[in-house]
Write an enzyme that holds these catalytic residues in place. Structure first.
Site, PDB file in Angstrom:
ATOM      1  N   ASN A   1     -13.632   0.536   4.543  1.00  0.00           N
ATOM      2  CA  ASN A   1     -13.954  -0.116   5.889  1.00  0.00           C
ATOM      3  C   ASN A   1     -15.457   0.510   6.265  1.00  0.00           C
ATOM      4  O   ASN A   1     -15.706   1.392   5.973  1.00  0.00           O
ATOM      5  CB  ASN A   1     -12.773   0.104   6.676  1.00  0.00           C
ATOM      6  CG  ASN A   1     -11.203  -0.140   6.209  1.00  0.00           C
ATOM      7  OD1 ASN A   1     -10.654   0.608   5.495  1.00  0.00           O
ATOM      8  ND2 ASN A   1     -10.901  -1.256   6.711  1.00  0.00           N
TER       9      ASN A   1
ATOM     10  N   CYS B   1      -9.298  -1.490  -1.216  1.00  0.00           N
ATOM     11  CA  CYS B   1      -7.925  -2.134  -1.568  1.00  0.00           C
ATOM     12  C   CYS B   1      -7.652  -1.991  -3.007  1.00  0.00           C
ATOM     13  O   CYS B   1      -8.562  -2.419  -3.676  1.00  0.00           O
ATOM     14  CB  CYS B   1      -7.821  -3.570  -0.981  1.00  0.00           C
ATOM     15  SG  CYS B   1      -6.182  -3.994  -1.247  1.00  0.00           S
TER      16      CYS B   1
ATOM     17  N   HIS C   1     -11.450  -6.674  11.175  1.00  0.00           N
ATOM     18  CA  HIS C   1     -11.385  -5.800  10.192  1.00  0.00           C
ATOM     19  C   HIS C   1     -12.197  -5.891   8.982  1.00  0.00           C
ATOM     20  O   HIS C   1     -11.948  -6.973   8.043  1.00  0.00           O
ATOM     21  CB  HIS C   1      -9.741  -5.975   9.489  1.00  0.00           C
ATOM     22  CG  HIS C   1      -9.321  -4.877   8.649  1.00  0.00           C
ATOM     23  ND1 HIS C   1      -8.344  -3.927   8.829  1.00  0.00           N
ATOM     24  CD2 HIS C   1      -9.668  -4.576   7.428  1.00  0.00           C
ATOM     25  CE1 HIS C   1      -8.227  -3.297   7.621  1.00  0.00           C
ATOM     26  NE2 HIS C   1      -8.995  -3.734   6.708  1.00  0.00           N
TER      27      HIS C   1
ATOM     28  N   ARG D   1      -4.677   5.248   6.607  1.00  0.00           N
ATOM     29  CA  ARG D   1      -3.817   4.202   5.727  1.00  0.00           C
ATOM     30  C   ARG D   1      -4.887   3.359   4.701  1.00  0.00           C
ATOM     31  O   ARG D   1      -4.776   3.839   3.605  1.00  0.00           O
ATOM     32  CB  ARG D   1      -3.137   3.321   6.437  1.00  0.00           C
ATOM     33  CG  ARG D   1      -2.051   2.633   5.716  1.00  0.00           C
ATOM     34  CD  ARG D   1      -2.530   1.246   4.934  1.00  0.00           C
ATOM     35  NE  ARG D   1      -3.164   0.444   5.921  1.00  0.00           N
ATOM     36  CZ  ARG D   1      -4.098  -0.609   5.269  1.00  0.00           C
ATOM     37  NH1 ARG D   1      -3.974  -0.574   3.881  1.00  0.00           N
ATOM     38  NH2 ARG D   1      -4.679  -1.449   5.809  1.00  0.00           N
ATOM     39  N   ASP D   2      -5.742   2.632   5.494  1.00  0.00           N
ATOM     40  CA  ASP D   2      -6.765   1.828   4.454  1.00  0.00           C
ATOM     41  C   ASP D   2      -7.482   2.850   3.740  1.00  0.00           C
ATOM     42  O   ASP D   2      -7.905   2.553   2.540  1.00  0.00           O
ATOM     43  CB  ASP D   2      -7.458   0.902   5.295  1.00  0.00           C
ATOM     44  CG  ASP D   2      -7.854  -0.617   4.597  1.00  0.00           C
ATOM     45  OD1 ASP D   2      -7.455  -0.511   3.176  1.00  0.00           O
ATOM     46  OD2 ASP D   2      -8.202  -1.463   5.177  1.00  0.00           O
TER      47      ASP D   2
HETATM   48  P1  HMG Z   1       8.038  -6.328  -5.611  1.00  0.00           P
HETATM   49  O1  HMG Z   1       8.074  -5.537  -6.855  1.00  0.00           O
HETATM   50  O2  HMG Z   1       7.921  -7.893  -5.812  1.00  0.00           O
HETATM   51  O3  HMG Z   1       9.590  -5.894  -4.918  1.00  0.00           O
HETATM   52  O4  HMG Z   1       7.003  -5.841  -4.723  1.00  0.00           O
HETATM   53  P2  HMG Z   1      11.002  -5.952  -5.243  1.00  0.00           P
HETATM   54  O5  HMG Z   1      11.772  -6.417  -3.643  1.00  0.00           O
HETATM   55  O6  HMG Z   1      11.294  -6.663  -6.215  1.00  0.00           O
HETATM   56  O7  HMG Z   1      11.205  -4.234  -5.183  1.00  0.00           O
HETATM   57  C1  HMG Z   1      10.695  -3.722  -6.464  1.00  0.00           C
HETATM   58  C2  HMG Z   1      10.924  -2.108  -6.110  1.00  0.00           C
HETATM   59  O8  HMG Z   1      10.283  -1.784  -5.120  1.00  0.00           O
HETATM   60  C3  HMG Z   1      12.345  -1.796  -5.888  1.00  0.00           C
HETATM   61  O9  HMG Z   1      12.323  -0.447  -6.574  1.00  0.00           O
HETATM   62  C4  HMG Z   1      12.469  -1.807  -4.428  1.00  0.00           C
HETATM   63  O10 HMG Z   1      13.458  -0.929  -3.818  1.00  0.00           O
HETATM   64  C5  HMG Z   1      11.102  -1.186  -4.136  1.00  0.00           C
HETATM   65  P3  HMG Z   1      13.128  -0.461  -7.827  1.00  0.00           P
HETATM   66  O11 HMG Z   1      14.680  -0.869  -7.471  1.00  0.00           O
HETATM   67  O12 HMG Z   1      12.604  -0.840  -9.017  1.00  0.00           O
HETATM   68  O13 HMG Z   1      13.420   1.373  -7.967  1.00  0.00           O
HETATM   69  N1  HMG Z   1      10.492  -1.451  -2.844  1.00  0.00           N
HETATM   70  C6  HMG Z   1      10.062  -0.736  -1.897  1.00  0.00           C
HETATM   71  N2  HMG Z   1       9.960   0.762  -1.855  1.00  0.00           N
HETATM   72  C7  HMG Z   1       9.644   1.242  -0.771  1.00  0.00           C
HETATM   73  N3  HMG Z   1       9.233   0.633   0.222  1.00  0.00           N
HETATM   74  C8  HMG Z   1       9.238  -0.681   0.341  1.00  0.00           C
HETATM   75  C9  HMG Z   1       9.747  -1.507  -0.683  1.00  0.00           C
HETATM   76  N4  HMG Z   1       9.825  -2.622  -1.028  1.00  0.00           N
HETATM   77  C10 HMG Z   1      10.358  -2.799  -2.378  1.00  0.00           C
HETATM   78  N5  HMG Z   1       8.936  -1.368   1.474  1.00  0.00           N
HETATM   79  C11 HMG Z   1       6.382  -5.371  -2.473  1.00  0.00           C
HETATM   80  C12 HMG Z   1       7.042  -6.390  -3.348  1.00  0.00           C
HETATM   81  C13 HMG Z   1       5.719  -6.190  -1.294  1.00  0.00           C
HETATM   82  C14 HMG Z   1       7.303  -4.254  -2.056  1.00  0.00           C
HETATM   83  C15 HMG Z   1       4.865  -4.846  -3.214  1.00  0.00           C
HETATM   84  O14 HMG Z   1       4.269  -5.915  -3.663  1.00  0.00           O
HETATM   85  C16 HMG Z   1       4.623  -3.719  -2.519  1.00  0.00           C
HETATM   86  O15 HMG Z   1       4.732  -2.742  -1.841  1.00  0.00           O
HETATM   87  N6  HMG Z   1       2.917  -4.354  -2.051  1.00  0.00           N
HETATM   88  C17 HMG Z   1       2.088  -3.438  -1.280  1.00  0.00           C
HETATM   89  C18 HMG Z   1       0.719  -3.719  -1.519  1.00  0.00           C
HETATM   90  C19 HMG Z   1      -0.159  -2.677  -0.488  1.00  0.00           C
HETATM   91  O16 HMG Z   1       0.380  -2.089   0.124  1.00  0.00           O
HETATM   92  N7  HMG Z   1      -1.414  -3.080  -0.697  1.00  0.00           N
HETATM   93  C20 HMG Z   1      -2.310  -2.537   0.179  1.00  0.00           C
HETATM   94  C21 HMG Z   1      -2.216  -2.670   1.546  1.00  0.00           C
HETATM   95  S1  HMG Z   1      -2.734  -4.480   2.137  1.00  0.00           S
HETATM   96  C22 HMG Z   1      -4.277  -3.959   2.359  1.00  0.00           C
HETATM   97  O17 HMG Z   1      -5.124  -3.131   2.155  1.00  0.00           O
HETATM   98  C23 HMG Z   1      -5.369  -5.228   3.421  1.00  0.00           C
HETATM   99  C24 HMG Z   1      -5.466  -4.933   4.766  1.00  0.00           C
HETATM  100  O18 HMG Z   1      -6.147  -3.527   4.945  1.00  0.00           O
HETATM  101  C25 HMG Z   1      -6.194  -5.914   5.385  1.00  0.00           C
HETATM  102  C26 HMG Z   1      -7.526  -6.107   4.601  1.00  0.00           C
HETATM  103  O19 HMG Z   1      -8.349  -5.517   4.256  1.00  0.00           O
HETATM  104  O20 HMG Z   1      -7.386  -7.195   3.858  1.00  0.00           O
HETATM  105  C27 HMG Z   1      -4.078  -4.671   5.564  1.00  0.00           C
HETATM  106 MG    MG Z   2      -8.679  -3.435   4.559  1.00  0.00          MG
END
Ligand code: HMG
Ligand code: MG
Length: 302
Positions: free
Chosen positions: A249, A240, A207, A15-16
């Site tokens: 990582n 990220c 992490h 994933r990450d």
């Molecule tokens: P948004 O645009 O504010 O959401 O995104 P929305 O509710 O207005 O929806 C917009 C569109 O997204 C819609 O589709 C929804 O259906 C769709 P449209 O009608 O326009 O075609 N949608 C989804 N589709 C699939 N799965 C879903 C989903 N939710 C909405 N779950 C949202 C808000 C949170 C969805 C967006 O910002 C997002 O997906 N962000 C993810 C960011 C991400 O994955 N970042 C990387 C992971 S975090 C990380 O790596 C850190 C970590 O490793 C720890 C560290 O190191 O810090 C964990």
């Molecule tokens: Mg991370």
């Protein structure tokens, strides 16, 4: 304090590690990656993210990956779920654990999940309730707990505050994440000390990303405090999409080598992880970057 006798490693490579890859990674490669990792003995693999495909296109094949991996009964397969839509997809994909992810920095919360920290917690309430109702483990991850690319300094108290809010949601485990890999052992210690006042030590994890080459030092500092869960990524893959310049990582091979040297048990076969690290690097057209992985590989080839 005596170091823990055993440590749980959560492998986050699928994933990450893969979420930031620019080219499309075929589903077969993702599935083989997970299957090689579970065969090496990882108790927990972060295999998927049910997030918006527009935000993170690389994770769009998560349902297919989850459907095709060869499940091992002793392995927990986790998936990121930022909202109820993501949770429903994770439930359908038979995830064993769902991960809600908040930030300790307002600026990063906006960039990563398009809402404030408080709004994200509100959004997680139904996810947490649904996870409890379905009997699925719930993990909470706190990004930018040791520094933020947009805001800079993040205080230990700000992190502890998010820990408290995630605890109230019923998280079984909480991750303290150095998203951009800027922490040093002193900062790591200060942040964990603040968090330990809010949440049991045996359910807090570290992490670390390795941007500044401090991750192994930070893990050692955490072990000295008694932290016994760490996340890492085979071959040090990752980064990220919302933290420019941040590298992957800490490499799992490097962490396993450290822990083996300290006599700390993980139940994971280092040799198999080294081979998997070399294999996935080749499959992605990357030069393998784990120091321990490359050294062990070279010794074997000699
Ligand atoms: P948004 O645009 O504010 O959401 O995104 P929305 O509710 O207005 O929806 C917009 C569109 O997204 C819609 O589709 C929804 O259906 C769709 P449209 O009608 O326009 O075609 N949608 C989804 N589709 C699939 N799965 C879903 C989903 N939710 C909405 N779950 C949202 C808000 C949170 C969805 C967006 O910002 C997002 O997906 N962000 C993810 C960011 C991400 O994955 N970042 C990387 C992971 S975090 C990380 O790596 C850190 C970590 O490793 C720890 C560290 O190191 O810090 C964990
Ligand atoms: Mg991370």
């Amino acid at each position: 304090m005596a170091l823990p006798k055993s440590v749980k490693i959560v492998e986050v490579g699928p994933r990450d590690g893969l979420q930031n890859e620019a080219g499309v990674v075929p589903v077969e490669i993702k599935v083989e990656f997970c299957d090689r990792l579970s065969a090496a003995g990882f108790p927990n693999i972060e295999a998927a993210a049910f997030v918006s495909p527009r935000w993170v296109p690389q994770m769009a094949t998560s349902a297919e990956v989850m459907a095709r991996i060869a499940r091992r009964p002793d392995t927990i397969y986790s998936a990121l779920t930022p909202n109820l839509k993501g949770f429903e997809a994770a439930l359908a994909a038979r995830a064993d654990e769902v991960v809600i992810f908040a930030a300790a920095s307002e600026a990063f919360s906006q960039r990563n999940i398009n809402c404030s920290i408080a709004e994200s917690i509100d959004r997680f309430v139904p996810v947490a309730k649904a996870a409890k109702a379905a009997g699925i483990r719930l993990r909470g991850s706190i990004s930018c707990a040791l520094g933020c690319p947009y805001q800079g300094e993040v205080t230990p108290l700000a992190v502890a505050d998010v820990v408290r809010r995630l605890k109230e949601l019923g998280c079984d485990e909480i991750d303290i994440a150095d998203t951009i890999g800027v922490a040093t052992p002193a900062k790591t210690r200060a942040v964990f000390e603040a968090c330990l006042r809010e949440f049991p030590i045996e359910r807090l994890s570290g992490h670390f990303h390795d941007t500044y080459g401090q991750a192994i030092g930070n893990i050692y500092a955490s072990l000295e405090l008694g932290i016994s869960i760490f996340h890492s990524s085979t071959a040090g893959l990752g980064g990220c999409p919302y933290a420019k310049g941040a590298t992957g990582n800490v490499a799992t091979e490097d962490v396993l080598y450290l822990l083996a040297g300290l006599g700390i048990d993980t139940g994971i076969d280092l040799q198999q992880v080294v081979e998997t690290g070399q294999w996935i690097s080749r499959a992605l057209g990357k030069v393998p970057i784990s120091r321990a992985g490359n050294a062990i590989s070279a010794r074997k080839a000699a």
